[in-house]
Design an enzyme around this catalytic site. Structure first.
Site, PDB file in Angstrom:
ATOM      1  N   GLU A 128       0.928  -1.219  -0.022  1.00  0.00           N
ATOM      2  CA  GLU A 128      -0.239  -0.021  -0.137  1.00  0.00           C
ATOM      3  C   GLU A 128       0.690   1.305   0.117  1.00  0.00           C
ATOM      4  OE1 GLU A 128      -3.017  -0.242  -0.532  1.00  0.00           O
ATOM      5  OE2 GLU A 128      -3.239  -2.264  -0.654  1.00  0.00           O
ATOM      6  N   GLU A 190      -0.978  -2.345  -9.429  1.00  0.00           N
ATOM      7  CA  GLU A 190      -1.066  -3.441  -8.548  1.00  0.00           C
ATOM      8  C   GLU A 190       0.411  -4.280  -8.534  1.00  0.00           C
ATOM      9  OE1 GLU A 190      -2.866  -3.788  -6.002  1.00  0.00           O
ATOM     10  OE2 GLU A 190      -4.070  -2.056  -6.666  1.00  0.00           O
TER      11      GLU A 190
END
Length: 266
Positions: A128, A190
């Protein structure tokens, strides 16, 4: 459909030239928003979440998550954020976490049931934070701005020339942009965050091999209920595992070269 997509993006060329950048992995980016703008947005979003969601009051739980985050954040480049990161655990069953520009980290308690130990949770937090380091939020907003500019221009051209079936054509363009540009773009983000996050967790002294088991756990927790990879914003768990394994060598070297070995207790 690609014949429509390219002109849409090309319409923003003048703006793009003023916003060119390079991601930490060497990928070309278009970033139209300033760091100050992103930090302000991050602050506002985080403040709203703290008001709207229940914040965990469990001292051990909070200390555990903060311990992991505090081990990782010193390895974030000072150019990304130089202050003290704020870490909040939200009492919510979502299996998720996030980081925002301006040094904000949120972890949902549901994730603690899937990330079985400190190393697995470090893999998520590192991932993250990697989104912030690589300015993926800025990139997605910039992409959306350019697509909106292009779509509006094409709609005006179709209307001006009284092209029949303008509505269906614009709808088809929208689907083509989503499947042909936006979803692959999200999967790229991602995958890039996985690689950067793997490096971060290893530098902080967390075992990068645990990232593999984490995604096996994530796959099991989803019970197979996810869209096919082609129509998903995230790579399939097996794809992520293969990419993590392909980048494991440098991460293991970082892990072995650091004397740090955090001991965060849940």
């Amino acid at each position: 459909m690609s014949a429509w997509i390219k002109p849409l993006l090309a319409l923003g060329l003048t703006v793009v030239l003023s916003g060119c950048a390079t991601s930490p992995t060497g990928r070309n980016q278009v970033l139209l928003y300033s760091s100050d703008q992103l930090e302000q947005m991050g602050d506002q979003a985080f403040s709203s979440m703290k008001e709207e969601l229940k914040v965990s009051n469990k001292r051990v739980q909070n200390s555990y998550v903060e311990c992991i985050a505090n081990a990782i954040t010193p390895h974030v480049p000072q150019s990304v954020y130089a202050g003290q990161w704020e870490v909040v655990v939200f009492d919510d069953e979502q299996v998720n976490a996030f980081a925002l520009p301006g040094g904000k980290i949120g972890v949902y308690t549901g994730l603690l049931n899937v990330a079985e130990n400190q190393d697995q949770l470090a893999a998520v937090i590192g991932h993250e934070i990697a989104h912030v380091i690589a300015e993926h939020g800025n990139e997605r907003m910039s992409q959306g701005t350019l697509i909106n500019m292009g779509s509006q221009a094409v709609g005006q051209v179709l209307a001006a020339n009284e092209v029949s079936q303008t509505g269906p054509i614009m709808a088809a363009i929208g689907l083509g942009v989503q499947v042909g540009v936006q979803l692959p773009f999200s999967r790229t983000h991602e995958s890039e965050a996985d690689v950067i996050g793997l490096q971060l967790m290893a530098q902080a002294g967390f075992n990068p091999r645990s990232s593999i088991q984490l995604w096996k756990n994530m796959d099991a927790a989803s019970s197979g209920e996810r869209p096919m990879e082609f129509l998903s914003t995230h790579p399939a768990p097996q794809t992520r595992i293969e990419e993590l394994q392909a980048n494991m060598g440098p991460a293991l070297a970082d892990y072995q070269n650091t004397s740090q070995r955090p001991s965060c207790k849940s």
